[in-house]
Scaffold this active site. Sequence first.
Site: not given
Length: 146
Positions: A112, A101
């Site tokens: 990411y 998160e």
Amino acid sequence: MAVMEVAFPAEFGEAWNRRQVSDALLMGNCRYGLIGPDGTEDYGDTTETAGFFMSRAVLDEEELLLFAIAPQYRRRGLGNVLLGRFIDSARANGMSRVFLEMRRNNPAGFLYAAHGFREIGLRPAYYRTPDGSRIDAISQELTFDN
């Protein structure tokens, strides 16, 4: 802890304190990895650590709890190497997926995405800034075809 102190912007409250880190590591399902300034794995015996990750595994899923590269070592590919090591080790440990998160507009989002993470959820207005405005948290996952 030295990397944590300089890597996370204080205004978002994302950094953990020493007690939170030690408590998590004592639970037994958390692990960490360190990287040295030269990109080699750091076993805590070097004079300086450039970055780290900390994660928690439950059954066949692993969550990337913390990921940071000290500002003076950014833009050298160390984050790419460290994230790759984390992903490879999660896969080798039999995980079916990893998730994380992050704060919307976190610069690490590009890293990411480059490793295959995709958005799966949103926590509206999760983070608070010093001026009182709110920023969404984005949940992301990477699944493995084991």
